[in-house]
Design a protein around this motif. Structure first.
Motif, mmCIF file in Angstrom:
data_model
loop_
_atom_site.group_PDB
_atom_site.id
_atom_site.type_symbol
_atom_site.label_atom_id
_atom_site.label_comp_id
_atom_site.label_asym_id
_atom_site.label_seq_id
_atom_site.Cartn_x
_atom_site.Cartn_y
_atom_site.Cartn_z
ATOM 1 N N TYR A 826 0.860 -1.187 0.000
ATOM 2 C CA TYR A 826 0.000 0.000 0.000
ATOM 3 C C TYR A 826 0.898 1.239 0.000
ATOM 4 C CZ TYR A 826 -3.242 3.561 1.804
ATOM 5 O OH TYR A 826 -4.004 4.700 1.975
ATOM 6 N N GLU A 828 0.409 5.789 -0.190
ATOM 7 C CA GLU A 828 -0.446 6.962 -0.326
ATOM 8 C C GLU A 828 0.411 8.218 -0.248
ATOM 9 O OE1 GLU A 828 -3.180 6.537 2.938
ATOM 10 O OE2 GLU A 828 -1.845 7.536 4.371
ATOM 11 N N SER A 847 -4.269 7.210 -2.980
ATOM 12 C CA SER A 847 -3.649 5.967 -2.529
ATOM 13 C C SER A 847 -3.575 4.923 -3.647
ATOM 14 C CB SER A 847 -4.441 5.390 -1.360
ATOM 15 O OG SER A 847 -5.759 5.044 -1.754
ATOM 16 N N TYR A 848 -2.707 3.935 -3.437
ATOM 17 C CA TYR A 848 -2.536 2.767 -4.305
ATOM 18 C C TYR A 848 -2.533 1.542 -3.407
ATOM 19 C CZ TYR A 848 -1.035 6.257 -7.689
ATOM 20 O OH TYR A 848 -0.999 7.352 -8.529
ATOM 21 N N ASN A 850 -2.199 -2.592 -3.274
ATOM 22 C CA ASN A 850 -1.754 -3.811 -3.973
ATOM 23 C C ASN A 850 -1.433 -3.542 -5.444
ATOM 24 O OD1 ASN A 850 -2.200 -5.191 -1.552
ATOM 25 N ND2 ASN A 850 -4.325 -5.654 -2.115
ATOM 26 N N GLY A 851 -0.819 -2.383 -5.705
ATOM 27 C CA GLY A 851 -0.395 -2.031 -7.047
ATOM 28 C C GLY A 851 -1.474 -1.416 -7.905
ATOM 29 N N ASN A 852 -2.696 -1.329 -7.415
ATOM 30 C CA ASN A 852 -3.805 -0.758 -8.177
ATOM 31 C C ASN A 852 -4.209 0.587 -7.592
ATOM 32 O OD1 ASN A 852 -4.067 -3.157 -9.783
ATOM 33 N ND2 ASN A 852 -5.082 -4.124 -8.015
ATOM 34 N N ASN A 853 -4.827 1.417 -8.445
ATOM 35 C CA ASN A 853 -5.314 2.693 -7.961
ATOM 36 C C ASN A 853 -6.308 2.481 -6.833
ATOM 37 O OD1 ASN A 853 -3.778 4.071 -9.782
ATOM 38 N ND2 ASN A 853 -5.415 4.295 -11.291
ATOM 39 N N GLY A 854 -6.122 3.216 -5.761
ATOM 40 C CA GLY A 854 -7.027 3.119 -4.634
ATOM 41 C C GLY A 854 -8.121 4.157 -4.718
#
Length: 873
Positions: A826, A828, A847-848, A850-854
């Motif tokens: 994670y 941010e 934030s991100y 697990n590698g994905n856009n949060g």
């Protein structure tokens, strides 16, 4: 050195009401010692007044004995006094803006009246013609002074001197109610204010020996200290303000962490404009007077005048001011006056310094000053081996035991009439209270003053009641019922009660306290009761052997606690969401983020700290862990599509945990290398260090003890620090690494949880992740790492924006992240504004996960000059 300075100022200004209350209680809870003898010397006394040409007193004028460099300072009424051995002397009087005056005298054993009337300094401008468009001659003088700055800053390899320090704080107006708290007439009387709220509320003086050696070694020896109405040591730390430094830190950096640009700093020409006011001659030396003008408003800059010697370009004297337009926080104005003089033909030092300040907020109108008079400089001292060590301030064993006759003989600045009255009245009250503390009549009067316990006290205000018996001191503290009411989907409406019963044992300097907790959930009908027994090191105001050591227990910890019963805990013991916030989001937004379980438990804790500054703790915990289910879905506002989630970390585990037992041992260490201390007669106070703080925590889950089902080994190592970058702001960080060495049997309560946050209210800065889920990333991995960094710009950049620079809203930015593996990580980044109304902070976070856009979210919390203290407490 300045750390304790800013501690005192913070007490006065950041929370003035509580400082007032502290002073009031301090006067009741300390003991006054007086020695029965003093040494007298046969000398002649000279005294007089220093005034201007109209007869008005010149407050804090400087008086110097030319033959030996000793001297004093006049008081606020221009009065001074000196005791001299028989002989011939030249008395020199100086005041910024006035011509120096000398008088030769012959001293005998009888007293001598010697008055001075100074005339305004006549400045010579005849030889200076500034043509249109030409540069003001002040700039050439300042450039010379800037070139010489570093040479004079490092002019001496070492020195010693003595300092007389007097601190005064008084009110001009004081309201009856401050921040919702009412002060009665008895409180005002104890504080020393009259019926109009006017009077001296803090007065102290001290004598301190100072030793310095390059590059930054310093040692202070406090010889004597006196504080009006208490047995305290007084404010004993000189406030060195060296304008040969590029950056001037005021009051330990609390008034403005960025510091202020010196008028002769290396880059001063880019910050200031200068105007040549003229020059004058004293002792054959030409002195240039220059007006200092900030180029821009709302920058950390001084205004006023500085006097520079011609040819060698030294600071001769200065009279500088800070205001709200200087980014001054809390205080309204700060004014600094200094006079420098030669201690050798080539070395000049500060002779005396006065710092005035004013404060006007919340209906309080207060003024104060710090007066420092420096004498007996030695610029070629010989120090013993290991003279400089981690003890930078040492208090003499008799520091607060000097009689009044001693102070009358050593005080270089006569007391003002109001100061004489303050000492007399408050010391008398304190002596009476001390002597009466063991009488039944006095104890009965104190008990009556506590008043009756009202329904409002029980429900909302809380209360504390004591028997005031020094031999069997007992007190009870009740926490208000309504402020502990909660709501969650497991227990429904939750009622908590808590009280603490304490008993003092002065002979062993200990206090035994017991705190019972009762909790009832109206929906599930569960009743929980548990208690904590604490045995703590304490010092007591009625114990004469401990006078002046009221805060010893804060720094010399050696505390035990035993607790047990049946209670409710969050799965994450760091409590990432508060019960209050969860109650709000559950009732109004249908989110039950709080995940709890019941447990029958027994726990032992030991906390200690060493004289070297190492903090350590050991604990043993047994829990019989019982799962809980949701029992209600009541909400004030219901959203049909929204469903409450199960009462367990459903993001991580797919069904409720089974009941089990756990026995866990934990050891924690915390250490900050390079720690420096103030050594009081019976304890040490840590003053901080330039190095980070390191901490290590190790937990061992042990199976087959009392039926324990857990078996794991978990460790965490952390490093934290705050770095003041002056004009560039303050940088803070925290880095952790850790992991499970053994994870044979780990239940969800013992996972490594990363403190998430899913509500708009910000969670703990530098120890949480503002948009992360609460439990989705919890782990038992063998290694994980977290990082938190944030930079507080403290006015940098925002002071260029018209609207923000007036409000003193400051930019803050940073990042938080954790990493377990490529599938569990994670990050941010955030930016925001803090110091809103001195209390609040608003961040925008991206934030991100697990590698994905949060997500992008807003978080609101406490931050800024006052808000930062709320957050840290």
């Amino acid at each position: 050195m300045l750390i304790l300075t800013h501690t005192f100022i913070r007490g006065i200004n950041c929370n003035l009401y509580f400082r007032f209350s502290f002073i009031f209680m301090h006067k009741i809870l300390t003991v006054l010692f007086v020695l029965l003898f003093v040494n007298y010397s046969f000398a002649g006394k000279i005294s007089g007044t220093v005034s201007d040409e109209k007869g008005s007193p010149l407050a804090y004028a400087s008086i110097l004995i030319k033959e030996n460099g000793h001297g004093t300072t006049a008081n606020q009424e221009g009065r001074y006094s000196l005791e001299l051995n028989t002989g011939d002397y030249t008395i020199v009087v100086q005041y910024v803006g006035y011509a120096k005056q000398e008088k030769k005298i012959h001293v005998e054993t009888k007293s001598l009246q010697l008055d001075f009337q100074l005339l305004p300094q006549q400045l010579n401008l005849n030889d200076v013609v500034v043509k249109s468009g030409a540069e003001d001659p002040a700039y050439a003088i300042i450039r010379h002074a800037i070139k010489k700055r570093e040479e004079y800053r490092t002019a001496v390899d070492s020195f010693t001197c003595e300092a007389y320090i007097k601190t005064l704080l008084k009110t001009r107006t004081l309201p009856r109610k401050i921040l919702g708290k009412t002060m009665d007439s008895a409180t005002w009387k104890q504080m020393g204010v009259d019926s109009n709220g006017k009077g001296v509320i803090y007065l102290s003086e001290s004598m301190t020996k100072i030793a310095f050696k390059k590059p930054d070694k310093i040692k202070l020896e406090v010889i004597s200290g006196r504080e009006s109405g208490t047995a305290g040591y007084g404010f004993s730390f000189p406030t060195f303000i060296d304008f040969y430094n590029n950056n001037i830190e005021m009051m330990g950096g609390q008034v403005a962490p960025r510091g202020y640009v010196s008028p002769i700093a290396d880059g001063a020409l880019g910050f200031y404009k200068y105007h040549f006011l003229g020059s004058f001659f004293e002792d054959g030396k030409e002195i240039n007077r220059i007006e200092v003008i900030p180029r821009r408003k709302y920058e950390p800059l001084f205004s006023g005048t500085i006097e520079i010697t011609e040819g060698d370009w030294r600071i001769y004297s200065l009279d500088l001011m800070l205001t709200k337009e200087s980014q001054l926080e809390l205080l309204d104005t700060v004014k600094i006056k200094q006079i420098h003089y030669p201690v050798t033909p080539t070395i000049w030092r500060t002779k005396d310094q006065v710092m005035y300040f004013t404060f006007k907020k919340f209906g309080i109108d207060a003024v104060g000053n710090f007066l420092n008079v420096f004498n007996n400089y030695n610029v070629t001292p010989a120090f013993k081996k290991k003279f400089f060590n981690n003890i930078v301030v040492r208090f003499d064993t008799g520091v607060n035991k000097k009689p009044i006759t001693y102070w009358d003989s050593v005080r270089p600045v006569p007391l003002e009439p109001e100061e004489v009255k303050d000492y007399k009245v408050k010391d008398s009250i304190f002596s009476y209270q001390r002597d009466s503390s063991f009488t039944k009549r006095y104890r009965d009067s104190l008990r009556r003053m506590q008043g009756k316990i009202s329904l409002k006290n029980v429900l909302w205000n809380g209360f504390t009641r004591s028997n005031y018996n020094p031999k069997k001191w007992t007190s009870i503290q009740w926490q208000p019922l309504l402020k502990q009411v909660q709501y969650n989907t497991v227990e429904g409406l939750v009622l908590n009660t808590e009280a603490t019963l304490s008993r003092a044992y002065p002979k062993v300097k200990r206090e035994l306290s017991f705190t019972p907790h009762l909790r009832y959930g109206f929906s599930n009908g569960h009743f929980n009761a548990w208690g904590t027994l604490n045995y703590n090191k304490r010092s007591f105001w009625w114990d004469n052997s401990n006078a002046g050591d009221e805060s010893a227990e804060s720094f010399r910890q050696n505390n035990f606690s035993i607790s047990g019963g049946k209670r409710v805990n969050q799965f994450n013991k760091d409590e990432p969401i508060s019960p209050l916030y969860n109650s709000v989001v559950t009732l109004f937004f249908n989110h039950n983020y709080l995940k709890i379980y019941e447990n029958y438990f027994a726990q032992f804790n030991y906390h200690g700290s060493s004289q070297a500054g190492l903090k350590y703790s050991v604990s043993f915990l047994y829990e019989d862990r019982v799962p809980l289910e949701n029992t209600t879905d009541f909400a004030i506002i219901k959203y049909d599509p929204q469903k409450f989630t199960p009462n367990y970390p459903f993001e991580k585990i797919y069904q409720q945990f089974i009941r089990h037992q756990a026995f866990i041992a934990e050891v924690s260490l915390e250490y900050q290398p390079g720690q420096q201390f103030a050594q009081f007669p019976r304890y040490r106070v840590p003053l901080g260090s330039k190095y980070p703080t390191f901490s290590l925590d190790y937990q061992k889950g042990i199976d087959n003890i009392f039926g324990s089902d857990v078996n794991f080994d978990k460790w965490t190592f952390a490093v934290t620090d705050d770095i003041n970058l002056k004009l560039a702001g303050q940088f803070s960080y925290r880095f952790d690494i850790g992991g499970f060495i053994n994870d044979k049997s780990v239940f969800i309560q013992d996972y490594r949880h990363f403190n998430g946050n899913q509500i708009i209210i910000a969670s703990k800065y530098l120890n949480s992740f503002q948009t992360a889920p609460y439990y989705a990333n919890s782990t038992t991995a063998s290694f994980y790492a977290t990082g938190h960094v944030e930079h507080h710009f403290n006015g940098l950049l925002t002071n260029k924006i018209p609207f923000f620079k007036r409000l003193n809203w400051n930019l803050v930015a940073g990042s938080n992240a954790f990493y377990v593996n490529k599938n569990n990580n994670y990050a941010e980044i955030f930016a925001g504004l803090e110091n809103i109304l001195k209390l609040f902070r608003v961040d925008v976070v991206g934030s991100y996960l697990n590698g994905n856009n949060g997500q992008v979210a807003v978080r609101i919390g406490f931050g800024g000059l006052l808000g930062g203290k709320v957050r840290s407490n």
